[in-house]
Scaffold this motif. Structure first.
Motif, mmCIF file in Angstrom:
data_model
loop_
_atom_site.group_PDB
_atom_site.id
_atom_site.type_symbol
_atom_site.label_atom_id
_atom_site.label_comp_id
_atom_site.label_asym_id
_atom_site.label_seq_id
_atom_site.Cartn_x
_atom_site.Cartn_y
_atom_site.Cartn_z
ATOM 1 N N ARG A 1 -6.343 5.663 13.700
ATOM 2 C CA ARG A 1 -6.942 4.990 12.918
ATOM 3 C C ARG A 1 -8.255 4.745 13.402
ATOM 4 N N CYS B 1 0.345 -1.641 6.707
ATOM 5 C CA CYS B 1 -0.879 -1.215 5.773
ATOM 6 C C CYS B 1 -1.580 -2.409 5.240
ATOM 7 N N THR B 2 -1.012 -3.529 5.406
ATOM 8 C CA THR B 2 -1.600 -4.395 4.402
ATOM 9 C C THR B 2 -2.229 -5.726 5.300
ATOM 10 N N GLY C 1 -5.899 -4.071 6.132
ATOM 11 C CA GLY C 1 -5.082 -3.498 7.149
ATOM 12 C C GLY C 1 -5.590 -2.883 8.297
ATOM 13 N N ALA D 1 3.510 4.228 11.699
ATOM 14 C CA ALA D 1 3.469 4.222 10.235
ATOM 15 C C ALA D 1 4.974 3.798 10.045
ATOM 16 N N GLY E 1 2.723 5.685 4.927
ATOM 17 C CA GLY E 1 1.672 5.323 6.058
ATOM 18 C C GLY E 1 1.395 6.574 6.906
ATOM 19 N N GLY F 1 -0.965 5.501 0.670
ATOM 20 C CA GLY F 1 -0.998 4.135 0.534
ATOM 21 C C GLY F 1 -2.170 3.733 0.100
ATOM 22 N N GLN F 2 -3.185 4.604 0.025
ATOM 23 C CA GLN F 2 -4.513 4.229 -0.318
ATOM 24 C C GLN F 2 -4.860 3.848 -1.834
ATOM 25 N N GLN G 1 -7.763 -2.178 2.093
ATOM 26 C CA GLN G 1 -7.925 -1.283 3.376
ATOM 27 C C GLN G 1 -8.571 -2.160 4.510
ATOM 28 N N GLN H 1 0.787 -1.169 -0.210
ATOM 29 C CA GLN H 1 0.115 0.106 -0.124
ATOM 30 C C GLN H 1 0.837 1.355 0.035
ATOM 31 N N CYS H 2 1.435 1.503 1.121
ATOM 32 C CA CYS H 2 2.493 2.709 1.093
ATOM 33 C C CYS H 2 3.602 2.425 0.538
#
Lengths: 213, 777
Positions: B361, A196-197, B672, B193, B245, B498-499, B669, A158-159
């Motif tokens: 988040r 992220c994943t 994660g 992150a 992130g 990252g999205q 999404q 992702q990032c």
């Protein structure tokens, strides 16, 4: 106490039964040890985890010859310089990302003589005479390496910050024949953190690249 | 060919996979100097003196400053944009502390040198004389009599009290057949992150500023930088390049950004700062750290009649950008997906000598959902009902639904999600296996836990934000621009990290304009390119920014239609637009494609009178309502009753996030998000000791899970269209919001036959083991 207890199982796994079941994990463990014998710390005593805080006569430059992505480099390095920073700051290979200062996250993983190593656990001077592959050197003739391609196909990034290290750890795991099933892949990648994943698609990608279901 | 709804691969991947990401620390300008920040080792201390002589004399050092040295540089303190009540206390907060350090990690001095290593060497030579002060780290202790005051001048550690209550709440509780009251502590979470923060500042000869920043919010940064530095926004350019992130922790405008700009201006050189991980644990915001007391009232048949929640929320030592508002983001979710007629929520914000809290988040919504879903299970036990049946009995059935708390949920079908969940889970089989293990007296017991949830995201309707005292609006903007030869540039005000916005937004525009997806280029993250925007957080990018993009696309089509009608000499109403071509109704051979219209717009040889040349339109979209995703989740855990070791063996998530533009990205999404909620349930906890020392300052002590701790996830979707032109809802936070209670409910369920009714967060082996011992003794 609780924190230590909770973390322990992961490390125990990496050092005991996994030694036989997952040879790749052994290599990473051995490299971790190899970067911290007394002889190394005589060059740069461990006052600071990054090895940055020490100067003085031990800091005299040393001549080092290493090959990175097939190109030979002759460098004058301070003994305290970590391989991760040598790659990034001396050679401009910024694909090797740095995500922590405790050798925990694995973002800076590279291949040293074909085996995955967290480049923050190794001093640049220790790379003398060795061959390093960074993420920039993984594609061949412009084509993505099969593991890179599998990460793309399976949305395993992702990032993208952990990705170079994750890809190289996976390459090493597969080449060692240790990516034998989902659980082996999960254990084999436990030294590389992704935020992220949730790892779901990383595991899928590595399994696909390794040809296991 | 339609690409919306298909899992096309991400265009973002190529550069990242080849190690060509443009993360801030990868960028260096000629003459760059490096900044290192000296931070207080004390949670509270008076700064008696700062001696910079040795640092200034060290090799390679360009300059070194204390907080006092820089005090005149600030046009104002680092602002808080969300003072939730008229009397919310907002003590001044500067990039470098001047008299008092108020948390471990508070900056007290700064050094600039020729290299990163030399700056760090010199930072160690800064001699700060501290007079340690008493400190308090725990929210409840901070409110007790005689507690040390984080800000002495305030005379209290209470930052604010905020309340939302319907009439007759107490009467409803008094009249109930069953009342359940539970208390929960949700510990600090540290976002982690994998890319730490970083900035690179350059000040031009006319005072123009460029700041490269690892941020989620380039537009908000620009706005706040004017307030802190007094430099007009018009002279400031903020660039968020590839960002590794954020999860909320890169929304804030931290002191290091303005600090690097001030130093770059004073020194005439670019200044770069890269956060180290151990520094990140102290210097970047934390999340959660909330204590709740929750009361549910219900009939004996299991109809919930009232919910009352009281929460004490840690602010940390200062208010960051939206610190006090974080609990409010969950304020309407204490009834969740259930129809509950009586409602009361109170938040008390509390200063402690700790790193400031802010958005992590989910931000406020995981906190609310956790206590709600845990208490649902507690109520089910009290009533002797199956937890699924209790949920089913109370789930909202009709939409739109206006909640007792006042907001309206536009869409959903919570029963459909729950039905699908039970199907995928095969609950009967799980219960049978659980019963067999109990029967056998297995050491490893099985538990299943549920969470039916909804959430409020897509931040946010500007009028509502105004009504709850947020300083600015919640709209977003997009520009769609045809280049003369037919390629399309899209500029968005959201800022991904990252999205996969470039891919998703290109899908939307390509479909609507009838051009190839590869002909659409998406630009973002640079305020010189994207002038208007409110950035990325709160699952808003598609639900708000995506609709702005849709509207800009419609405006482009409208202008192209006028051009085509003019050139074909027909009325606009006579034209149909499909697959990139305008056709005259009834004479399909008379047509013009939109690329030809774009060229005609640029050539301007034959445009309608008064029409401006070019084919480019900008739209802003201010949503009328929040976005309301929802769904049903279940966790299956295996608990070793001898060691307390808990393994998550299955996780099933069925979410309704509206229409999925790119299902692959949507699933990613969710994955994660789940991992972060599961981590909160089982692994992660930021721990302060009683004196305010942070004990978890590395990834070895703060347990971000690896692949080895998690299973593969089973995800599925049900779909109801949201009330917007794309039918989309937010998805970035659903997994985190729903998952922690499902997992802990499963842990409790695994041990319920022993009499265990609660396990504190996170459910570490020690806590689980203790919970078992307590009921056994």
């Amino acid at each position: 106490m609780e924190r230590a207890r909770a973390r322990q199982p992961r490390k125990v796994v990496a050092q005991s039964h996994e030694l036989e079941a997952h040879p790749q994990a052994v290599r990473v463990t051995v490299w971790l040890c190899a970067t911290r014998p007394d002889s190394v710390w005589k060059l740069s005593p461990p006052r600071d985890t990054l090895g940055l805080a020490l100067r003085g006569e031990e800091g005299a430059l040393r001549h080092v010859a290493l090959t990175v992505n097939g190109v030979r480099h002759e460098l004058e390095l301070e003994p305290r310089e970590l391989l991760a920073y040598v790659l990034r700051e001396r050679l401009g290979l910024t694909g090797t990302n740095i995500g922590c200062d405790t050798s925990s996250c694995g973002a800076c993983t590279v291949l040293v003589n074909g085996e995955s190593v967290k480049s923050c656990t190794m001093l640049g001077v220790q790379a003398d005479g060795l061959e390093i592959t960074t993420i920039e050197g993984l594609a061949r003739d412009g084509e993505l390496h099969p593991v890179q391609q599998a990460f793309h196909e399976h949305h395993a990034l992702q990032c993208g910050y952990c990705t170079p290290g994750m890809v190289l750890a996976a390459v090493s795991l597969i080449e060692a024949g240790a990516a034998t099933d989902e659980q082996a892949i999960r254990l084999g990648l436990e030294g590389n953190l992704c935020r992220c994943t949730g790892y779901h698609n990383i595991v899928k990608a590595v399994a696909a690249a390794a040809g296991v279901s | 060919m339609t690409v919306v709804g298909t899992p096309i691969k991400r265009r973002e991947d190529e550069a990242l996979l080849r190690g060509r990401g443009s993360f801030v620390d990868n960028l260096t300008l000629p003459g760059t100097a490096y900044m290192a920040v000296v931070r207080s080792p004390y949670p509270a201390a008076r700064i008696v003196s700062v001696n910079l002589d040795a640092a200034r004399a060290a090799e390679g050092v360009i300059a070194a400053f204390s907080g006092a040295d820089l005090a005149d540089e600030w046009a104002g303190p680092l602002p808080c944009a969300w003072l939730v009540t008229e009397d919310t206390k907002n003590p001044p907060h500067y990039p470098v502390a001047i008299d008092v350090a108020r948390y471990q990690g508070d900056p007290v001095a700064v050094v600039v040198a020729e290299s990163r290593a030399l700056a760090k060497d010199a930072a160690e030579l800064v001699e700060v004389e501290y007079e340690p002060l008493p400190a308090v780290a725990d929210v409840e202790q901070a409110l007790s009599d005689g507690a040390p005051l984080v800000h002495e001048e305030l005379g209290t550690n209470e930052c604010y009290v905020w309340k939302l209550e319907t009439d007759g709440i107490q009467a409803a509780i008094d009249a109930a057949d069953v009342v359940v009251t539970r208390r929960y502590r949700q510990p600090r979470l540290i976002p982690n992150a994998i890319e730490p923060r970083g900035v690179l500042a350059q000040v031009g000869p006319t005072g123009d500023v460029t700041l490269w920043s690892a941020t989620q919010t380039p537009h908000i940064q620009r706005f706040v930088l004017q307030l802190v530095l007094g430099i007009p926004e018009a002279k400031i350019r903020v660039i968020a390049p590839d960002v590794g992130g954020g999860f909320g922790s890169k929304i804030q405008v931290y002191g290091e950004g303005p600090l690097a700009i001030v130093l770059a201006r004073r020194l005439g050189r670019p200044v770069k700062w890269t956060e180290e991980r151990s520094e990140n644990y102290l210097g970047t915001i934390h999340g959660r750290d909330v204590v709740h007391e929750v009361t549910f009232a219900a009939t004996k048949e299991g109809k919930i009649t009232a919910v009352r929640s009281e929460a004490w929320c840690a602010m940390g030592a200062y208010l960051e950008l939206v610190t006090p508002g974080i609990p409010l983001l969950g304020a309407w979710l204490y009834s969740g997906p259930y129809e509950i007629p009586n409602y009361s929520v109170t938040f008390t914000g509390v200063f402690t000598n700790t790193t400031p809290t802010d958005a992590y988040r989910g931000a406020g919504r995981p906190e609310a959902t956790y206590v709600l879903e845990r208490t649902m299970d507690a109520l089910a036990r009290e009533l002797g009902m199956d937890p699924v049946e209790l949920r089913r009995k109370n789930l909202i059935r009709e939409f739109p639904h206006t909640m007792a708390s006042g907001l309206t949920i536009d869409s959903g079908d919570y029963h459909a999600s729950l039905d699908r969940l039970l199907e995928v889970l095969d609950l009967d089989a799980v219960r049978a296996e659980q019963a067999a293990r109990r029967e056998r007296g297995d050491v490893k017991q099985l538990g299943v836990g549920f969470s039916t949830y909804n959430e409020m995201c897509g931040l946010a309707p500007s009028r509502i934000l105004g009504a709850i005292r947020y300083a600015v609006g919640g709209w977003d903007s997009a520009t769609v621009r045809f280049q003369p030869l037919g390629s399309v540039q899209v500029v968005v005000g959201t800022s991904p990290h990252g999205q996969g916005h470039e891919t998703t937004f290109a899908q939307i525009v390509a479909d609507r304009l009838g051009v190839g997806v590869d002909e659409v280029e998406v630009l973002h993250g640079d305020t010189a390119i994207s002038q208007l925007g409110m950035d990325t957080y709160g699952s808003r990018s598609l639900a708000v920014g995506g609709i702005a993009l849709w509207q800009a696309t419609e405006k482009v089509i409208a202008k192209a239609r006028a051009i085509v009608a003019h050139q074909l000499e027909v009325s606009e109403d006579d034209l149909e637009f499909a697959d990139g071509t305008f056709r005259v109704k009834g004479s399909p051979d008379r047509s013009m494609d939109i690329k030809a219209a774009a060229f005609a717009a640029h050539a301007a040889h034959n445009l309608p009178d008064g029409m401006e040349p070019g084919l480019e339109e900008t739209a802003t979209y201010d949503p009328a309502n929040f976005s309301w995703p929802g769904g049903a989740h279940a966790a299956v855990v295996e608990v070793d009753t001898e060691t307390g070791d808990t393994r998550l063996v299955r996780y099933v998530a069925v979410d309704d996030v509206g229409r999925a533009i790119n299902p692959m990205i949507v699933d990613g999404q969710v994955h994660g998000g789940l991992a972060q909620g599961i981590a909160a349930a089982l692994y992660e906890e930021g721990v302060y000791d009683a004196e305010g020392n942070l004990l978890t300052t590395t990834m070895a002590t703060y347990l971000v899970p690896s692949a080895a701790e998690l299973p593969s996830f089973e995800t599925d979707r049900t779909e109801t269209a949201a009330d917007n032109p794309l039918g989309v809802k937010g998805v970035g936070e659903t997994g985190t919001i729903a998952s922690a209670p499902a997992v802990v409910n499963a842990v409790v369920d695994a041990l319920s036959h022993l009499g265990v009714t609660d396990v504190p967060l996170p459910a570490t082996p020690e806590r689980v083991w203790n919970a078992i011992q307590e009921v056994r003794s």
